[in-house]
Motif scaffolding. Structure first.
Motif, PDB file in Angstrom:
ATOM      1  N   PRO A 177       0.837  -1.202   0.000  1.00 41.59           N
ATOM      2  CA  PRO A 177       0.000   0.000   0.000  1.00 41.59           C
ATOM      3  C   PRO A 177       0.876   1.258   0.000  1.00 41.59           C
ATOM      4  O   PRO A 177       1.929   1.295   0.619  1.00 41.59           O
ATOM      5  N   ARG A 178       0.397   2.261  -0.713  1.00 42.41           N
ATOM      6  CA  ARG A 178       1.132   3.520  -0.742  1.00 42.41           C
ATOM      7  C   ARG A 178       0.940   4.245   0.577  1.00 42.41           C
ATOM      8  O   ARG A 178      -0.140   4.200   1.173  1.00 42.41           O
ATOM      9  N   PRO A 179       1.973   4.912   1.048  1.00 48.93           N
ATOM     10  CA  PRO A 179       1.812   5.666   2.284  1.00 48.93           C
ATOM     11  C   PRO A 179       0.837   6.828   2.082  1.00 48.93           C
ATOM     12  O   PRO A 179       0.732   7.384   0.991  1.00 48.93           O
ATOM     13  N   VAL A 180       0.142   7.164   3.141  1.00 48.32           N
ATOM     14  CA  VAL A 180      -0.819   8.262   3.076  1.00 48.32           C
ATOM     15  C   VAL A 180      -0.041   9.569   2.986  1.00 48.32           C
ATOM     16  O   VAL A 180       0.915   9.802   3.727  1.00 48.32           O
ATOM     17  N   SER A 181      -0.463  10.439   2.077  1.00 46.05           N
ATOM     18  CA  SER A 181       0.261  11.680   1.857  1.00 46.05           C
ATOM     19  C   SER A 181      -0.003  12.661   3.007  1.00 46.05           C
ATOM     20  O   SER A 181      -1.018  12.595   3.702  1.00 46.05           O
ATOM     21  N   GLY A 182       0.925  13.593   3.178  1.00 46.51           N
ATOM     22  CA  GLY A 182       0.778  14.621   4.207  1.00 46.51           C
ATOM     23  C   GLY A 182      -0.395  15.543   3.935  1.00 46.51           C
ATOM     24  O   GLY A 182      -1.059  16.015   4.864  1.00 46.51           O
ATOM     25  N   ARG A 225      -3.228  14.667   2.586  1.00 50.64           N
ATOM     26  CA  ARG A 225      -4.457  13.973   2.982  1.00 50.64           C
ATOM     27  C   ARG A 225      -4.622  14.002   4.507  1.00 50.64           C
ATOM     28  O   ARG A 225      -5.721  14.185   5.021  1.00 50.64           O
ATOM     29  N   ILE A 226      -3.528  13.800   5.222  1.00 52.62           N
ATOM     30  CA  ILE A 226      -3.592  13.855   6.686  1.00 52.62           C
ATOM     31  C   ILE A 226      -3.983  15.258   7.139  1.00 52.62           C
ATOM     32  O   ILE A 226      -4.841  15.432   8.016  1.00 52.62           O
ATOM     33  N   ALA A 227      -3.363  16.273   6.539  1.00 58.92           N
ATOM     34  CA  ALA A 227      -3.676  17.657   6.911  1.00 58.92           C
ATOM     35  C   ALA A 227      -5.130  17.995   6.601  1.00 58.92           C
ATOM     36  O   ALA A 227      -5.812  18.646   7.405  1.00 58.92           O
ATOM     37  N   ALA A 228      -5.637  17.525   5.466  1.00 59.62           N
ATOM     38  CA  ALA A 228      -7.034  17.791   5.109  1.00 59.62           C
ATOM     39  C   ALA A 228      -7.985  17.103   6.082  1.00 59.62           C
ATOM     40  O   ALA A 228      -8.995  17.681   6.501  1.00 59.62           O
ATOM     41  N   GLY A 229      -7.649  15.887   6.477  1.00 62.29           N
ATOM     42  CA  GLY A 229      -8.495  15.180   7.452  1.00 62.29           C
ATOM     43  C   GLY A 229      -8.513  15.874   8.798  1.00 62.29           C
ATOM     44  O   GLY A 229      -9.569  16.030   9.425  1.00 62.29           O
ATOM     45  N   LEU A 230      -7.335  16.311   9.277  1.00 62.36           N
ATOM     46  CA  LEU A 230      -7.268  17.021  10.556  1.00 62.36           C
ATOM     47  C   LEU A 230      -8.000  18.362  10.484  1.00 62.36           C
ATOM     48  O   LEU A 230      -8.694  18.752  11.429  1.00 62.36           O
ATOM     49  N   ALA A 231      -7.848  19.065   9.380  1.00 57.96           N
ATOM     50  CA  ALA A 231      -8.538  20.351   9.237  1.00 57.96           C
ATOM     51  C   ALA A 231     -10.049  20.156   9.217  1.00 57.96           C
ATOM     52  O   ALA A 231     -10.793  20.931   9.839  1.00 57.96           O
ATOM     53  N   GLY A 232     -10.509  19.136   8.532  1.00 56.82           N
ATOM     54  CA  GLY A 232     -11.946  18.846   8.513  1.00 56.82           C
ATOM     55  C   GLY A 232     -12.460  18.477   9.891  1.00 56.82           C
ATOM     56  O   GLY A 232     -13.535  18.946  10.316  1.00 56.82           O
ATOM     57  N   TRP A 233     -11.695  17.641  10.605  1.00 52.18           N
ATOM     58  CA  TRP A 233     -12.098  17.252  11.963  1.00 52.18           C
ATOM     59  C   TRP A 233     -12.124  18.484  12.872  1.00 52.18           C
ATOM     60  O   TRP A 233     -13.056  18.691  13.640  1.00 52.18           O
ATOM     61  N   TRP A 234     -11.091  19.322  12.776  1.00 56.02           N
ATOM     62  CA  TRP A 234     -11.014  20.519  13.609  1.00 56.02           C
ATOM     63  C   TRP A 234     -12.191  21.456  13.325  1.00 56.02           C
ATOM     64  O   TRP A 234     -12.824  21.974  14.235  1.00 56.02           O
ATOM     65  N   ALA A 235     -12.525  21.648  12.049  1.00 53.24           N
ATOM     66  CA  ALA A 235     -13.624  22.549  11.692  1.00 53.24           C
ATOM     67  C   ALA A 235     -14.963  22.003  12.194  1.00 53.24           C
ATOM     68  O   ALA A 235     -15.780  22.745  12.752  1.00 53.24           O
TER      69      ALA A 235
END
Length: 186
Positions: A118-123, A125-135
């Motif tokens: 599996p390809r590693p998750v890009s930074g 994508r992680i940043a977008a997920g955290l920003a969405g969770w934070w919002a």
């Protein structure tokens, strides 16, 4: 004339062995290792997941076939033959369960070797997920404060949520690094 299980010696045994050799030769020609590209059948998947159940089913069927052949050959069955029949059933069950388990392990190892990594998750994508969770959490906390008629400041709520998000990220990374260190020690 010999009675009991000893009656199946001589010509009967030779014929049985010839039959087994013919079946083995046919199976070797039909099922060649490495050339079967079709997906595995449901029965095979079930056998790999539950090798003892599959071995029990095959052992029971084999013992029943053995009994039918013995009765058809005219071998008299006595109550004292029960331990022998139980041993035949238990032995065939164990053998087939072990063979099924080993074949399942070999197939799983083969699949693991040829599975793409599996390809590693890009930074991003992680940043977008955290920003969405934070919002989402910020809006939820702010709207809860508004609904309960408490003084709600959006900047304070966003700061508290950012702190909670940072604590969550640090916890997840800490737990992950501890687990990774333990895996490397093994």
């Amino acid at each position: 004339m010999a009675e009991g299980w000893g009656a199946m010696t001589g010509a009967g045994t030779q014929a049985l062995l010839r039959g087994v050799r013919v079946i083995d030769a046919v199976m070797v020609r039909v099922v060649r290792p490495g050339t079967n590209r079709r997906p595995r059948a449901r029965v095979v998947l079930y056998a790999h997941r539950h090798p003892f159940r599959a071995g029990t089913a095959i052992g029971t069927g084999l013992t029943a076939l053995f009994l039918v052949c013995a009765v058809a050959a005219g071998v008299p069955l006595k109550p004292t033959d029960a331990p022998l029949l139980t041993a035949i059933w238990a032995g065939s069950t164990l053998i087939f369960a072990l063979l099924t388990r080993w074949e399942g392990i070999a197939h799983a190892e083969h699949q693991e070797q040829h599975r793409p990594r599996p390809r590693p998750v890009s930074g991003r994508r992680i940043a977008a997920g955290l920003a969405g969770w934070w919002a989402a959490v910020t809006v939820l906390l702010w709207s809860e404060d508004k609904a309960k008629h408490r003084p709600a400041d959006f900047v304070v709520t966003a700061t508290v949520t950012a702190t909670l998000t940072l604590a969550l990220v640090v916890t997840v990374l800490g737990v992950g690094s501890v687990g990774e260190r333990r895996r490397r020690k093994r």
